[in-house]
Design a protein around this motif. Sequence first.
Motif, PDB file in Angstrom:
ATOM      1  N   SER A 108       0.871  -1.179   0.000  1.00 46.74           N
ATOM      2  CA  SER A 108       0.000   0.000   0.000  1.00 46.74           C
ATOM      3  C   SER A 108       0.904   1.225   0.000  1.00 46.74           C
ATOM      4  O   SER A 108       2.106   1.132   0.258  1.00 46.74           O
ATOM      5  CB  SER A 108      -0.886   0.000   1.251  1.00 46.74           C
ATOM      6  N   GLU A 109       0.334   2.365  -0.312  1.00 45.03           N
ATOM      7  CA  GLU A 109       1.119   3.608  -0.286  1.00 45.03           C
ATOM      8  C   GLU A 109       0.287   4.715   0.343  1.00 45.03           C
ATOM      9  O   GLU A 109      -0.941   4.719   0.240  1.00 45.03           O
ATOM     10  CB  GLU A 109       1.558   4.000  -1.689  1.00 45.03           C
ATOM     11  N   GLU A 110       0.952   5.606   1.002  1.00 49.95           N
ATOM     12  CA  GLU A 110       0.257   6.739   1.625  1.00 49.95           C
ATOM     13  C   GLU A 110       1.206   7.930   1.676  1.00 49.95           C
ATOM     14  O   GLU A 110       2.435   7.762   1.674  1.00 49.95           O
ATOM     15  CB  GLU A 110      -0.219   6.357   3.023  1.00 49.95           C
ATOM     16  N   PRO A 111       0.669   9.124   1.708  1.00 51.46           N
ATOM     17  CA  PRO A 111       1.530  10.314   1.763  1.00 51.46           C
ATOM     18  C   PRO A 111       2.211  10.441   3.122  1.00 51.46           C
ATOM     19  O   PRO A 111       1.693   9.978   4.137  1.00 51.46           O
ATOM     20  CB  PRO A 111       0.552  11.469   1.527  1.00 51.46           C
ATOM     21  N   ILE A 112       3.379  11.059   3.108  1.00 47.97           N
ATOM     22  CA  ILE A 112       4.077  11.381   4.354  1.00 47.97           C
ATOM     23  C   ILE A 112       3.721  12.832   4.675  1.00 47.97           C
ATOM     24  O   ILE A 112       4.174  13.748   3.985  1.00 47.97           O
ATOM     25  CB  ILE A 112       5.602  11.220   4.200  1.00 47.97           C
ATOM     26  N   ALA A 118       6.063  13.576  -0.574  1.00 45.00           N
ATOM     27  CA  ALA A 118       6.712  12.293  -0.279  1.00 45.00           C
ATOM     28  C   ALA A 118       5.670  11.227   0.050  1.00 45.00           C
ATOM     29  O   ALA A 118       4.541  11.538   0.434  1.00 45.00           O
ATOM     30  CB  ALA A 118       7.692  12.455   0.877  1.00 45.00           C
ATOM     31  N   LYS A 119       6.079   9.971  -0.117  1.00 44.98           N
ATOM     32  CA  LYS A 119       5.177   8.842   0.151  1.00 44.98           C
ATOM     33  C   LYS A 119       5.917   7.754   0.910  1.00 44.98           C
ATOM     34  O   LYS A 119       7.150   7.674   0.856  1.00 44.98           O
ATOM     35  CB  LYS A 119       4.674   8.214  -1.165  1.00 44.98           C
ATOM     36  N   VAL A 120       5.154   6.916   1.591  1.00 49.02           N
ATOM     37  CA  VAL A 120       5.724   5.717   2.184  1.00 49.02           C
ATOM     38  C   VAL A 120       4.969   4.522   1.614  1.00 49.02           C
ATOM     39  O   VAL A 120       3.743   4.533   1.479  1.00 49.02           O
ATOM     40  CB  VAL A 120       5.659   5.733   3.731  1.00 49.02           C
ATOM     41  N   PHE A 121       5.740   3.508   1.215  1.00 50.07           N
ATOM     42  CA  PHE A 121       5.199   2.278   0.644  1.00 50.07           C
ATOM     43  C   PHE A 121       5.399   1.163   1.662  1.00 50.07           C
ATOM     44  O   PHE A 121       6.518   0.948   2.137  1.00 50.07           O
ATOM     45  CB  PHE A 121       5.915   1.934  -0.661  1.00 50.07           C
ATOM     46  N   LYS A 122       4.308   0.444   1.971  1.00 48.95           N
ATOM     47  CA  LYS A 122       4.387  -0.589   3.008  1.00 48.95           C
ATOM     48  C   LYS A 122       3.915  -1.933   2.460  1.00 48.95           C
ATOM     49  O   LYS A 122       2.875  -2.017   1.800  1.00 48.95           O
ATOM     50  CB  LYS A 122       3.530  -0.199   4.216  1.00 48.95           C
ATOM     51  N   SER A 123       4.695  -2.967   2.747  1.00 51.20           N
ATOM     52  CA  SER A 123       4.284  -4.304   2.339  1.00 51.20           C
ATOM     53  C   SER A 123       3.043  -4.705   3.120  1.00 51.20           C
ATOM     54  O   SER A 123       2.839  -4.267   4.262  1.00 51.20           O
ATOM     55  CB  SER A 123       5.413  -5.306   2.601  1.00 51.20           C
ATOM     56  N   SER A 124       2.223  -5.549   2.507  1.00 51.10           N
ATOM     57  CA  SER A 124       0.988  -5.982   3.171  1.00 51.10           C
ATOM     58  C   SER A 124       1.284  -6.739   4.458  1.00 51.10           C
ATOM     59  O   SER A 124       0.495  -6.730   5.401  1.00 51.10           O
ATOM     60  CB  SER A 124       0.164  -6.854   2.228  1.00 51.10           C
ATOM     61  N   SER A 125       2.451  -7.387   4.496  1.00 49.15           N
ATOM     62  CA  SER A 125       2.851  -8.126   5.706  1.00 49.15           C
ATOM     63  C   SER A 125       3.214  -7.177   6.839  1.00 49.15           C
ATOM     64  O   SER A 125       3.262  -7.566   8.002  1.00 49.15           O
ATOM     65  CB  SER A 125       4.057  -9.016   5.395  1.00 49.15           C
ATOM     66  N   GLY A 126       3.505  -5.925   6.483  1.00 44.70           N
ATOM     67  CA  GLY A 126       3.779  -4.910   7.490  1.00 44.70           C
ATOM     68  C   GLY A 126       5.217  -4.792   7.939  1.00 44.70           C
ATOM     69  O   GLY A 126       5.548  -3.906   8.734  1.00 44.70           O
ATOM     70  N   ILE A 128       7.986  -4.350   5.896  1.00 46.49           N
ATOM     71  CA  ILE A 128       8.847  -3.568   5.008  1.00 46.49           C
ATOM     72  C   ILE A 128       8.169  -2.224   4.747  1.00 46.49           C
ATOM     73  O   ILE A 128       7.036  -2.178   4.260  1.00 46.49           O
ATOM     74  CB  ILE A 128       9.101  -4.274   3.657  1.00 46.49           C
ATOM     75  N   SER A 129       8.852  -1.145   5.097  1.00 43.65           N
ATOM     76  CA  SER A 129       8.343   0.216   4.847  1.00 43.65           C
ATOM     77  C   SER A 129       9.413   1.002   4.116  1.00 43.65           C
ATOM     78  O   SER A 129      10.533   1.152   4.629  1.00 43.65           O
ATOM     79  CB  SER A 129       8.004   0.919   6.170  1.00 43.65           C
ATOM     80  N   LEU A 130       9.095   1.483   2.928  1.00 44.76           N
ATOM     81  CA  LEU A 130      10.064   2.218   2.125  1.00 44.76           C
ATOM     82  C   LEU A 130       9.576   3.649   1.921  1.00 44.76           C
ATOM     83  O   LEU A 130       8.494   3.884   1.377  1.00 44.76           O
ATOM     84  CB  LEU A 130      10.284   1.524   0.773  1.00 44.76           C
ATOM     85  N   TYR A 131      10.384   4.588   2.355  1.00 41.11           N
ATOM     86  CA  TYR A 131      10.055   6.007   2.274  1.00 41.11           C
ATOM     87  C   TYR A 131      10.624   6.594   0.989  1.00 41.11           C
ATOM     88  O   TYR A 131      11.828   6.513   0.748  1.00 41.11           O
ATOM     89  CB  TYR A 131      10.621   6.751   3.486  1.00 41.11           C
ATOM     90  N   CYS A 132       9.753   7.155   0.188  1.00 47.41           N
ATOM     91  CA  CYS A 132      10.185   7.782  -1.062  1.00 47.41           C
ATOM     92  C   CYS A 132      10.324   9.276  -0.818  1.00 47.41           C
ATOM     93  O   CYS A 132       9.352  10.031  -0.859  1.00 47.41           O
ATOM     94  CB  CYS A 132       9.168   7.511  -2.171  1.00 47.41           C
ATOM     95  N   CYS A 133      11.551   9.678  -0.525  1.00 50.44           N
ATOM     96  CA  CYS A 133      11.811  11.081  -0.230  1.00 50.44           C
ATOM     97  C   CYS A 133      13.321  11.324  -0.223  1.00 50.44           C
ATOM     98  O   CYS A 133      14.108  10.387  -0.352  1.00 50.44           O
ATOM     99  CB  CYS A 133      11.224  11.476   1.133  1.00 50.44           C
ATOM    100  N   ASN A 134      13.697  12.563  -0.072  1.00 52.64           N
ATOM    101  CA  ASN A 134      15.091  12.932   0.091  1.00 52.64           C
ATOM    102  C   ASN A 134      15.550  12.452   1.469  1.00 52.64           C
ATOM    103  O   ASN A 134      14.913  12.761   2.479  1.00 52.64           O
ATOM    104  CB  ASN A 134      15.204  14.460  -0.008  1.00 52.64           C
ATOM    105  N   LEU A 135      16.628  11.716   1.511  1.00 54.10           N
ATOM    106  CA  LEU A 135      17.114  11.201   2.787  1.00 54.10           C
ATOM    107  C   LEU A 135      17.326  12.318   3.805  1.00 54.10           C
ATOM    108  O   LEU A 135      17.088  12.133   4.998  1.00 54.10           O
ATOM    109  CB  LEU A 135      18.423  10.435   2.578  1.00 54.10           C
ATOM    110  N   PHE A 136      17.742  13.489   3.334  1.00 52.69           N
ATOM    111  CA  PHE A 136      18.032  14.579   4.252  1.00 52.69           C
ATOM    112  C   PHE A 136      16.760  15.215   4.837  1.00 52.69           C
ATOM    113  O   PHE A 136      16.835  16.028   5.757  1.00 52.69           O
ATOM    114  CB  PHE A 136      18.910  15.629   3.575  1.00 52.69           C
ATOM    115  N   ASP A 137      15.594  14.832   4.300  1.00 55.88           N
ATOM    116  CA  ASP A 137      14.320  15.272   4.878  1.00 55.88           C
ATOM    117  C   ASP A 137      13.807  14.290   5.922  1.00 55.88           C
ATOM    118  O   ASP A 137      12.857  14.586   6.654  1.00 55.88           O
ATOM    119  CB  ASP A 137      13.250  15.416   3.782  1.00 55.88           C
TER     120      ASP A 137
END
Length: 245
Positions: A108-112, A118-126, A128-137
Amino acid sequence: MDDTSTLIDVKEYPDTEVQKNRVLTLEEWREKWVDGKIGFHQEQGHQLLKKHLDTFLKGENVLRVFFPLCGKAVEMKWFADRGHCVVGVEISELGIREFFTEQNLSYSEEPIMEIPGAKVFKSSSGNISLYCCNLFDLPRVNIGKFDRIWDRGALVAVNPGDRKCYTDIMLSLTRKGFRYLLAVLSYDPTKHPGPPFYVPDAEIKNLFGSTCNIHCLEKVDVFEERHKSWGIDYIVEKLYLLTEK
């Protein structure tokens, strides 16, 4: 700095001024993904990580593992499959989506809210969470602390002028008793502008030495045919284990 690996004699270039002003923009990194210029991705995973996995995990269970500039690293699924909680950060949404697709994981995906766009993508199993953004933010978001950090293709990719800020963020994310596995590359920086950038031993000591014990686990020759186009004739990967002082 504790160094038990002397099988490969690596010439150090203490003067890295030649690369210090190199800057790649976030858009340039996104374009690499769009254009498929991701020679840094390892489809079979990182062999040195496999070899030293027991040293890294130390037999502990249900760890929180952080992947800075994660791309679509297959190792994220390795750790998740072992029951660990994986968090990554990556600027390329394409890279993140490819990870979930290629690993056959629903997500699933949701805004940060703290970082516009920016968005965060999370596996259905819960786990794994991947943040799509600038690391420095990332410090704007409370992502918690981590037991382990796997830094491959991250410190070597950060613009040299940003390394101190990067290191400060990484160390701010560590829990007591952390283990930080760091892979860097050594080559002649006068022949290739980077990235990946050359990170000498002295720089690692300067960045991490005040707070971490630094132990070089291994040095390996990783030169491939593709590296000839960089204008270099050797490239050595060094794997360091950083632990709390």
